[in-house]
Scaffold this motif. Structure first.
Motif, PDB file in Angstrom:
ATOM      1  N   LEU A 199       0.827  -1.213   0.000  1.00  0.00           N
ATOM      2  CA  LEU A 199       0.000   0.000   0.000  1.00  0.00           C
ATOM      3  C   LEU A 199       0.862   1.264   0.000  1.00  0.00           C
ATOM      4  O   LEU A 199       0.457   2.296  -0.537  1.00  0.00           O
ATOM      5  N   ARG A 200       2.055   1.168   0.578  1.00  0.00           N
ATOM      6  CA  ARG A 200       2.964   2.324   0.583  1.00  0.00           C
ATOM      7  C   ARG A 200       3.472   2.670  -0.817  1.00  0.00           C
ATOM      8  O   ARG A 200       4.022   3.741  -1.026  1.00  0.00           O
ATOM      9  N   THR A 201       3.280   1.787  -1.764  1.00  0.00           N
ATOM     10  CA  THR A 201       3.712   2.078  -3.142  1.00  0.00           C
ATOM     11  C   THR A 201       2.702   2.948  -3.880  1.00  0.00           C
ATOM     12  O   THR A 201       2.987   3.413  -4.988  1.00  0.00           O
ATOM     13  N   ILE A 202       1.535   3.166  -3.295  1.00  0.00           N
ATOM     14  CA  ILE A 202       0.482   3.946  -3.947  1.00  0.00           C
ATOM     15  C   ILE A 202       0.614   5.406  -3.528  1.00  0.00           C
ATOM     16  O   ILE A 202       0.401   5.757  -2.365  1.00  0.00           O
ATOM     17  N   VAL A 203       0.963   6.235  -4.478  1.00  0.00           N
ATOM     18  CA  VAL A 203       1.155   7.657  -4.218  1.00  0.00           C
ATOM     19  C   VAL A 203      -0.065   8.428  -4.711  1.00  0.00           C
ATOM     20  O   VAL A 203      -0.499   8.264  -5.855  1.00  0.00           O
ATOM     21  N   ASP A 204      -0.606   9.262  -3.831  1.00  0.00           N
ATOM     22  CA  ASP A 204      -1.709  10.139  -4.218  1.00  0.00           C
ATOM     23  C   ASP A 204      -1.118  11.218  -5.120  1.00  0.00           C
ATOM     24  O   ASP A 204      -0.321  12.037  -4.662  1.00  0.00           O
ATOM     25  N   PRO A 205      -1.475  11.220  -6.406  1.00  0.00           N
ATOM     26  CA  PRO A 205      -0.837  12.146  -7.335  1.00  0.00           C
ATOM     27  C   PRO A 205      -1.132  13.618  -7.045  1.00  0.00           C
ATOM     28  O   PRO A 205      -0.391  14.485  -7.487  1.00  0.00           O
ATOM     29  N   PHE A 252       2.362  12.001  -1.879  1.00  0.00           N
ATOM     30  CA  PHE A 252       2.725  11.121  -0.767  1.00  0.00           C
ATOM     31  C   PHE A 252       1.904   9.845  -0.848  1.00  0.00           C
ATOM     32  O   PHE A 252       0.807   9.827  -1.398  1.00  0.00           O
ATOM     33  N   ASP A 253       2.469   8.774  -0.252  1.00  0.00           N
ATOM     34  CA  ASP A 253       1.746   7.500  -0.299  1.00  0.00           C
ATOM     35  C   ASP A 253       0.546   7.517   0.638  1.00  0.00           C
ATOM     36  O   ASP A 253       0.490   8.288   1.598  1.00  0.00           O
ATOM     37  N   ILE A 254      -0.412   6.658   0.341  1.00  0.00           N
ATOM     38  CA  ILE A 254      -1.678   6.675   1.070  1.00  0.00           C
ATOM     39  C   ILE A 254      -1.553   6.211   2.519  1.00  0.00           C
ATOM     40  O   ILE A 254      -2.381   6.582   3.351  1.00  0.00           O
ATOM     41  N   GLU A 297     -16.081   8.028   8.266  1.00  0.00           N
ATOM     42  CA  GLU A 297     -15.958   8.364   9.683  1.00  0.00           C
ATOM     43  C   GLU A 297     -14.887   7.475  10.283  1.00  0.00           C
ATOM     44  O   GLU A 297     -14.961   6.260  10.098  1.00  0.00           O
ATOM     45  N   PRO A 298     -13.894   7.988  10.957  1.00  0.00           N
ATOM     46  CA  PRO A 298     -13.685   9.423  11.150  1.00  0.00           C
ATOM     47  C   PRO A 298     -13.266  10.087   9.844  1.00  0.00           C
ATOM     48  O   PRO A 298     -12.603   9.475   9.003  1.00  0.00           O
ATOM     49  N   GLU A 299     -13.681  11.321   9.689  1.00  0.00           N
ATOM     50  CA  GLU A 299     -13.323  12.094   8.506  1.00  0.00           C
ATOM     51  C   GLU A 299     -11.831  12.375   8.518  1.00  0.00           C
ATOM     52  O   GLU A 299     -11.260  12.750   9.534  1.00  0.00           O
ATOM     53  N   TRP A 300     -11.195  12.165   7.376  1.00  0.00           N
ATOM     54  CA  TRP A 300      -9.759  12.373   7.283  1.00  0.00           C
ATOM     55  C   TRP A 300      -9.416  13.844   7.476  1.00  0.00           C
ATOM     56  O   TRP A 300     -10.139  14.729   7.027  1.00  0.00           O
ATOM     57  N   ASN A 301      -8.284  14.087   8.152  1.00  0.00           N
ATOM     58  CA  ASN A 301      -7.718  15.428   8.223  1.00  0.00           C
ATOM     59  C   ASN A 301      -6.204  15.293   8.274  1.00  0.00           C
ATOM     60  O   ASN A 301      -5.672  14.218   8.535  1.00  0.00           O
ATOM     61  N   ILE A 302      -5.504  16.364   8.032  1.00  0.00           N
ATOM     62  CA  ILE A 302      -4.052  16.342   7.913  1.00  0.00           C
ATOM     63  C   ILE A 302      -3.365  15.827   9.176  1.00  0.00           C
ATOM     64  O   ILE A 302      -2.261  15.295   9.108  1.00  0.00           O
ATOM     65  N   LEU A 303      -3.992  15.940  10.319  1.00  0.00           N
ATOM     66  CA  LEU A 303      -3.395  15.455  11.566  1.00  0.00           C
ATOM     67  C   LEU A 303      -3.244  13.938  11.585  1.00  0.00           C
ATOM     68  O   LEU A 303      -2.490  13.399  12.386  1.00  0.00           O
ATOM     69  N   MET A 304      -3.932  13.239  10.680  1.00  0.00           N
ATOM     70  CA  MET A 304      -3.831  11.778  10.586  1.00  0.00           C
ATOM     71  C   MET A 304      -2.586  11.346   9.809  1.00  0.00           C
ATOM     72  O   MET A 304      -2.213  10.182   9.830  1.00  0.00           O
ATOM     73  N   ALA A 305      -1.954  12.288   9.124  1.00  0.00           N
ATOM     74  CA  ALA A 305      -0.783  11.986   8.317  1.00  0.00           C
ATOM     75  C   ALA A 305       0.449  11.818   9.195  1.00  0.00           C
ATOM     76  O   ALA A 305       0.471  12.240  10.357  1.00  0.00           O
ATOM     77  N   SER A 306       1.487  11.217   8.611  1.00  0.00           N
ATOM     78  CA  SER A 306       2.752  11.051   9.328  1.00  0.00           C
ATOM     79  C   SER A 306       3.375  12.427   9.571  1.00  0.00           C
ATOM     80  O   SER A 306       3.038  13.415   8.903  1.00  0.00           O
ATOM     81  N   LYS A 331       4.824  17.976   8.051  1.00  0.00           N
ATOM     82  CA  LYS A 331       5.880  18.989   7.913  1.00  0.00           C
ATOM     83  C   LYS A 331       5.964  19.484   6.469  1.00  0.00           C
ATOM     84  O   LYS A 331       6.039  20.684   6.216  1.00  0.00           O
ATOM     85  N   ALA A 332       5.956  18.552   5.526  1.00  0.00           N
ATOM     86  CA  ALA A 332       6.062  18.914   4.111  1.00  0.00           C
ATOM     87  C   ALA A 332       4.884  19.751   3.631  1.00  0.00           C
ATOM     88  O   ALA A 332       5.047  20.619   2.776  1.00  0.00           O
ATOM     89  N   LEU A 333       3.714  19.487   4.198  1.00  0.00           N
ATOM     90  CA  LEU A 333       2.516  20.211   3.782  1.00  0.00           C
ATOM     91  C   LEU A 333       2.222  21.423   4.661  1.00  0.00           C
ATOM     92  O   LEU A 333       1.203  22.081   4.505  1.00  0.00           O
ATOM     93  N   GLY A 334       3.113  21.693   5.620  1.00  0.00           N
ATOM     94  CA  GLY A 334       2.967  22.872   6.463  1.00  0.00           C
ATOM     95  C   GLY A 334       1.888  22.769   7.519  1.00  0.00           C
ATOM     96  O   GLY A 334       1.334  23.791   7.948  1.00  0.00           O
TER      97      GLY A 334
END
Length: 96
Positions: free
Chosen positions: A9-15, A19-21, A78-87, A92-95
């Motif tokens: 799954l880490r090979t799948i990059v959201d274009p 970043f990977d999903i 649910e839960p709705e995705w938000n940037i805080l769920m990211a690594s 950091k990269a997305l500010g």
């Protein structure tokens, strides 16, 4: 087996963001039993223009893992995705 699935799954990059999903936090859970993988996931928005394409990529990636004979995707909002769920790297990269 679950870790092998996560690795695929880490090979799948959201274009749209590059970043990977998994790092984005879009994969909520991976369950494997008796040759069947169940992927619980979300998308960044309900109106994601790549909705069907990403789900196809997920299924293809999971089916590449030796021992997986079936893949079920449980797409949840649910839960709705938000940037805080990211690594931390992605945040950091997305500010965030």
């Amino acid at each position: 087996m679950v870790e092998k699935i996560y690795n695929e799954l880490r090979t799948i990059v959201d274009p749209e963001v590059g970043f990977d999903i998994v790092s984005l936090g879009l994969i909520y859970d991976v369950y494997f039993s008796e040759q069947k993988a169940v992927i619980t996931m979300t998308l960044s928005t309900r109106s994601c223009p790549l909705h069907e394409l990403i789900l196809g990529w997920v299924k293809d990636a999971v089916m590449r893992v030796d021992g997986v004979k079936e893949c079920v995707i449980d797409l949840v909002w649910e839960p709705e995705w938000n940037i805080l769920m990211a690594s931390d790297e992605v945040k950091k990269a997305l500010g965030a």
